[in-house]
Scaffold this active site. Sequence first.
Site, short mmCIF file in Angstrom:
data_model
loop_
_atom_site.label_atom_id
_atom_site.label_comp_id
_atom_site.label_asym_id
_atom_site.label_seq_id
_atom_site.Cartn_x
_atom_site.Cartn_y
_atom_site.Cartn_z
N PHE A 1 11.70 3.48 47.33
CA PHE A 1 11.05 3.80 46.07
C PHE A 1 10.64 2.57 45.25
O PHE A 1 10.05 2.70 44.20
CB PHE A 1 11.95 4.71 45.22
CG PHE A 1 12.32 5.99 45.89
CD1 PHE A 1 11.37 6.97 46.12
CD2 PHE A 1 13.61 6.21 46.32
CE1 PHE A 1 11.70 8.16 46.75
CE2 PHE A 1 13.95 7.40 46.94
CZ PHE A 1 13.00 8.38 47.16
N ASP B 1 27.43 5.80 54.17
CA ASP B 1 26.49 4.90 54.84
C ASP B 1 27.10 3.49 54.96
O ASP B 1 26.44 2.49 54.70
CB ASP B 1 25.17 4.84 54.09
CG ASP B 1 24.02 4.33 54.96
OD1 ASP B 1 24.17 4.35 56.20
OD2 ASP B 1 22.99 3.91 54.42
N GLY C 1 12.77 -1.23 49.15
CA GLY C 1 13.36 0.05 49.51
C GLY C 1 12.33 1.15 49.57
O GLY C 1 11.12 0.90 49.55
N LEU D 1 13.71 -9.87 46.57
CA LEU D 1 14.84 -9.99 47.50
C LEU D 1 14.77 -8.97 48.62
O LEU D 1 15.29 -9.19 49.71
CB LEU D 1 16.17 -9.83 46.75
CG LEU D 1 16.48 -10.86 45.67
CD1 LEU D 1 17.76 -10.48 44.92
CD2 LEU D 1 16.63 -12.25 46.28
N GLY D 2 14.13 -7.84 48.35
CA GLY D 2 14.06 -6.79 49.37
C GLY D 2 13.19 -5.64 48.89
O GLY D 2 12.73 -5.61 47.74
N LYS E 1 11.25 -2.11 44.73
CA LYS E 1 11.64 -3.43 45.22
C LYS E 1 12.85 -3.95 44.44
O LYS E 1 13.13 -3.48 43.33
CB LYS E 1 10.48 -4.41 45.08
CG LYS E 1 9.26 -4.07 45.93
CD LYS E 1 8.15 -5.09 45.72
CE LYS E 1 6.93 -4.76 46.56
NZ LYS E 1 5.81 -5.72 46.35
N VAL E 2 13.52 -4.93 45.03
CA VAL E 2 14.64 -5.60 44.38
C VAL E 2 14.24 -7.06 44.18
O VAL E 2 13.79 -7.72 45.11
CB VAL E 2 15.93 -5.50 45.21
CG1 VAL E 2 17.07 -6.21 44.48
CG2 VAL E 2 16.30 -4.05 45.47
N LYS F 1 16.61 -3.98 40.46
CA LYS F 1 16.00 -2.97 41.32
C LYS F 1 14.97 -2.20 40.51
O LYS F 1 15.29 -1.61 39.48
CB LYS F 1 17.08 -2.02 41.86
CG LYS F 1 16.60 -0.99 42.86
CD LYS F 1 17.77 -0.18 43.39
CE LYS F 1 17.34 0.82 44.45
NZ LYS F 1 18.50 1.58 44.97
#
Length: 483
Positions: A180, A292, A178, A175-176, A182-183, A198
């Site tokens: 550190f 954030d 980051g 899905l994405g 992946k998701v 995650k």
Amino acid sequence: MEERAKLKTSKMLKRPASKLTKPIASSSKSSKTSPLDLKRKVQSQIKVNPVLKDSNSKYSIDNQENSLRPYTGAPHHRRVKSDPVPNSPYIPLKKPTKNTQAVKKTTNASSKPSRGHRRTNSDNENLKKIASNHFFISNTEEHDKDQIIESIRSSFLMGIPFVTTIDYYKIGKPLGKGAFGKVYLGVHKLSGLRVAVKTIEKSFMQDERTRKKVFQEVYIMNKIHDKNVIRLLELFESPRHLMIVLEYAGGGDLLQLLRARGKLSESEARPIFKQIVDAVIACHNEEIIHRDIKLDNILLNEEMTLIKLCDFGVSRVAKPGFKINEQCGTPAYLAPEIIVNEGYEPFFVDVWSMGILLYALLSATVPFKAKTIPELHKIILRGKYIFPDYFSECVKDFITEMLNPIPHLRIKLNDLKKHAWFSVDTLDSSFHSTKDSYTPNRHNNILNALREYGFLAEFVESSLKNRDINHATASYNLLDINM
């Protein structure tokens, strides 16, 4: 007589060698065959049998001594359909059976094994490839679920604490990505409900600072239980990764929404922003500042009725009146007191970021823009920005109160929903249809489902009370979210 015999012998020696190899006559009809007829017969046989033309063939007429035993040398050519089929009596020809045709048919992804076909390993591999494309294999999922339930029940019977493994989830598409890890999209096997998994590589968690950051995020997410905040479900390890299981929001984020359809009207943005306010209030009630808040950290559910605040990577626990010196966040959303870097009181910075976010929802851009970070910081500290003409006077006043450069003069978080902008009753969005998550007997219904999964009700109750992170609480919270 002797002279006649010598003359006959000399004539025979003068004959060609080929005539000396004349076949011996037998008592059968073939004895009447002349050498010329025999030659024609052999040539006709060669035309019919092309294999006999090759002197190196395993059934060549030149290899007569080996003609009655099969050739054991390495083959030089694998026969294809275009090759002629030999009709030698030493090569038994078999017609293709139904079974061999069935095996060929199973190589097609859309076909099924014919009746009477015993599945082979190659068939199973093909089925796995097909299933991986469709993400679910119903029989395998059911078998895995039964095994997990049996494992959980055995753990309680033997008094052994069960440990969640990767086998409790089905991992799907990414899905994405980051900093550190992946998701991935995942499936909770007991319930069949989707989750986000995650993964953080352990190799990135060698230093103390990174480990502290990761576990601080887990701790913060476990403190907040609100329908407008993404829910932490579970935490476990694989040999190479730390796995964090989160609630799945399948509607994308607000940044993707604006890119797809452009800016929102005030009536469309109002119910969305109201839920964002509720999410931030839930965080502040637990003494957590997000730091954030931005478009891409606000997720949407698939029905487009709920927002979910996510990404607590730079969040922290803070006390009112306690000053913080850390600089973090997204540059365009930074509050002036963070840029000054002289320490700031924590809870005002989220209100500033919310003012930037509302401006962006209504205009599809941010109020402060620059080509470099230093220039951007100067513009933010100057506090000068321009409202588009289509902004109402009411929303201009609302945003101005949130973007006050003096923190203590900024509108308070709990006063946001009291502003006149929220008093307008025009709700053109589906987000106003969100209903309270409570339903009668909800808790008991979930407990009954968990009993079928093999969990003891007392263990579930105790885990929920202590806010433990295990597969029982993960299953409970996942059912609670989706019920």
